[in-house]
Write an enzyme that holds these catalytic residues in place. Structure first.
Site, short mmCIF file in Angstrom:
data_model
loop_
_atom_site.label_atom_id
_atom_site.label_comp_id
_atom_site.label_asym_id
_atom_site.label_seq_id
_atom_site.Cartn_x
_atom_site.Cartn_y
_atom_site.Cartn_z
N HIS A 1 40.35 1.67 -30.46
CA HIS A 1 40.27 2.90 -29.67
C HIS A 1 39.47 2.60 -28.41
O HIS A 1 38.40 1.99 -28.47
CB HIS A 1 39.61 3.99 -30.51
CG HIS A 1 39.32 5.23 -29.72
ND1 HIS A 1 40.22 5.77 -28.84
CD2 HIS A 1 38.21 6.03 -29.66
CE1 HIS A 1 39.69 6.85 -28.29
NE2 HIS A 1 38.47 7.02 -28.76
N CYS B 1 40.58 11.08 -32.18
CA CYS B 1 40.92 9.75 -31.63
C CYS B 1 41.53 8.81 -32.66
O CYS B 1 42.11 7.78 -32.31
CB CYS B 1 39.68 9.10 -31.04
SG CYS B 1 38.84 10.20 -29.89
N ASN C 1 39.16 7.10 -21.85
CA ASN C 1 39.39 7.46 -23.25
C ASN C 1 40.45 8.57 -23.30
O ASN C 1 40.20 9.68 -22.86
CB ASN C 1 38.06 7.92 -23.85
CG ASN C 1 38.18 8.36 -25.30
OD1 ASN C 1 39.28 8.55 -25.82
ND2 ASN C 1 37.04 8.53 -25.94
O1 UT7 Z 1 36.60 9.14 -28.53
C1 UT7 Z 1 35.41 9.82 -28.62
C2 UT7 Z 1 34.39 8.90 -28.90
N1 UT7 Z 1 33.28 9.00 -27.98
C3 UT7 Z 1 32.56 7.92 -27.76
O2 UT7 Z 1 32.87 6.85 -28.25
C4 UT7 Z 1 31.30 8.04 -26.98
C5 UT7 Z 1 30.26 7.13 -27.53
N2 UT7 Z 1 29.06 7.12 -26.70
C6 UT7 Z 1 29.03 6.45 -25.54
O3 UT7 Z 1 29.98 5.80 -25.13
C7 UT7 Z 1 27.73 6.47 -24.76
O4 UT7 Z 1 26.72 7.02 -25.57
C8 UT7 Z 1 27.81 7.27 -23.41
C9 UT7 Z 1 28.72 6.54 -22.45
C10 UT7 Z 1 28.35 8.67 -23.69
C11 UT7 Z 1 26.44 7.35 -22.79
O5 UT7 Z 1 25.93 6.03 -22.58
P1 UT7 Z 1 24.46 5.64 -23.05
O6 UT7 Z 1 24.26 4.23 -22.69
O7 UT7 Z 1 24.33 6.00 -24.52
O8 UT7 Z 1 23.57 6.55 -22.14
P2 UT7 Z 1 22.43 7.57 -22.57
O9 UT7 Z 1 23.06 8.81 -23.10
O10 UT7 Z 1 21.43 6.87 -23.43
O11 UT7 Z 1 21.77 7.88 -21.21
C12 UT7 Z 1 21.02 6.89 -20.49
C13 UT7 Z 1 20.66 7.48 -19.15
C14 UT7 Z 1 20.10 8.89 -19.24
O12 UT7 Z 1 19.07 9.03 -18.25
P3 UT7 Z 1 17.53 8.93 -18.64
O13 UT7 Z 1 17.31 10.01 -19.65
O14 UT7 Z 1 17.34 7.56 -19.20
O15 UT7 Z 1 16.85 9.17 -17.32
C15 UT7 Z 1 21.25 9.76 -18.89
O16 UT7 Z 1 20.86 10.99 -18.33
O17 UT7 Z 1 21.82 7.58 -18.35
C16 UT7 Z 1 21.95 8.91 -17.85
N3 UT7 Z 1 23.36 9.20 -17.69
C17 UT7 Z 1 24.02 8.95 -16.55
N4 UT7 Z 1 23.62 8.43 -15.38
C18 UT7 Z 1 24.55 8.28 -14.42
C19 UT7 Z 1 24.22 9.75 -18.60
N5 UT7 Z 1 25.43 9.85 -18.04
C20 UT7 Z 1 25.34 9.36 -16.79
C21 UT7 Z 1 26.26 9.20 -15.73
N6 UT7 Z 1 25.82 8.66 -14.57
N7 UT7 Z 1 27.56 9.55 -15.86
#
Ligand code: UT7
Length: 335
Positions: free
Chosen positions: A262, A116, A292
């Protein structure tokens, strides 16, 4: 005092997004998710996805648009640089395929892969070529990405993030202008964003054990992401990189007309703005439209900001990226 240096002049810009659009609603049919979750946690609403068009094709369309905008012909290009982490082939390079497509025969052609962060690294590299004053005067820098190739559509935490697209700049040398760059990498985070290439297998191989590369298990070539670790890295590095690039340029973040980050997650961008002490008005954000698109996300956002009058000629602009590698980079220039 702003430091004047030999920098770049952007004489034309262009972008290309494949026609097909996937909405958050579309993802609810593939994985357990909702428009509300995706919008609140990422800021994304739609992303463009190819209908089979390859990476080089996307790049060539953006290149043609940038050449038209610059009012020059393909034969005027001395160097083509393509940034991509989703090439169509190991060889030939995507830049050679773009060259074939636009007919810029005779130019140099190089691919770079910094995930990226590619476009920031690309700008820095292009400027160094121009600085040498050794036969490279007009450059086509293209970011082209087809992330849908390796997106894991079974992983709801990552598949909702990514889209396809491309953008291109025609660049020339400019003396006595604003320029600074601050680039870096931290390979200790190599395992946080992974899409693997072919395995090391050959007819002479005797070892049955896989070499320990210190990387996580992945589903074949599909993208593995440790979202939390990448998020932490991003929030730590984005503001710091802008700050360092500003120091080198002899300006404060406040003096920038626009910061184009980004486009990975709107929450990461909000945190960066807060850490820099600037308002969100300074941040150029189009993540809702495109998601993204890796190295293409910054130049696509720039194209939209220029087209919408948000960024004008003479403005002081900062591009800031982070991504796989892990890598980070900020560049500052006058548009
Ligand atoms: O260019 C490459 C660079 N990549 C990035 O910049 C990614 C950086 N990371 C992020 O943007 C975030 O970490 C994500 C968007 C990938 C995830 O968001 P988050 O707020 O960190 O969510 P999380 O992984 O802490 O998950 C929170 C909850 C989980 O459920 P539980 O365990 O609390 O029950 C996940 O299973 O959200 C759940 N979850 C979803 N729920 C609905 C994860 N993805 C989804 C989804 N829909 N798509």
């Amino acid at each position: 005092m702003a430091v004047k240096a030999t920098g770049i002049e952007i004489i034309g810009v262009g972008k290309y997004l494949p026609e097909m659009v996937a909405t958050n609603e579309d993802f609810t049919k593939i994985v357990e998710t909702s428009d509300e979750w995706i919008t609140q946690r990422t800021g994304i609403k739609t992303r463009h996805i190819t209908n089979g068009e390859p990476t080089y094709y996307l790049g060539a369309q953006a290149a043609k648009a940038a050449l038209e905008d610059a009012g020059i012909e393909a034969k005027d290009i001395d160097l083509i640089v393509v940034t991509t982490c989703t090439p169509d082939f190991y060889t030939p390079s995507t830049s050679c395929l773009v060259q074939r497509e636009i007919g810029a025969f005779g130019s140099m052609a190089i691919d770079i892969n910094c995930a990226c962060t590619g476009f920031d690294y690309g700008l820095d590299m292009v400027r160094r070529y121009l600085l040498a004053e050794d036969g490279v005067d007009t450059v086509l820098l293209i970011a082209s990405e087809e992330l849908s190739k390796f997106t894991d559509y079974g992983d709801r935490a990552s598949c909702i993030l990514f889209g396809d697209g491309s953008a291109a700049f025609v660049i020339r040398r400019k003396k006595d202008t604003l320029w600074s760059s601050y680039l870096g990498a931290d390979g200790s985070g190599a395992g946080f964003l992974v899409a693997r290439a072919l395995k090391s297998e050959n007819v002479f191989r005797k070892s049955e054990e896989d070499f320990d590369m210190g990387m996580p298990e992945t589903k074949e070539h599909l993208l593995y992401q440790d979202g939390k670790e990448v998020y932490k890295f991003a929030t730590k590095t984005l503001a710091a990189a802008v700050q360092k690039a500003c120091e080198k340029a002899g300006i404060t973040p406040d003096e920038l007309a626009a910061i184009v980050p980004h486009q990975a997650n709107v929450r990461i961008i909000e945190t960066a703005a807060k850490n820099l002490g600037v308002s969100m008005d300074k941040m150029v954000v189009y993540i809702d439209r495109y998601g993204n698109t890796s190295s293409a996300s910054i130049p696509i956002a720039f194209c939209d900001a220029v087209a919408g009058g948000r960024i004008k000629k003479g403005d002081k602009v900062c591009f800031v990226g982070f991504g796989g590698g892990l890598t980070y980079a900020a560049v500052i220039f006058e548009y």
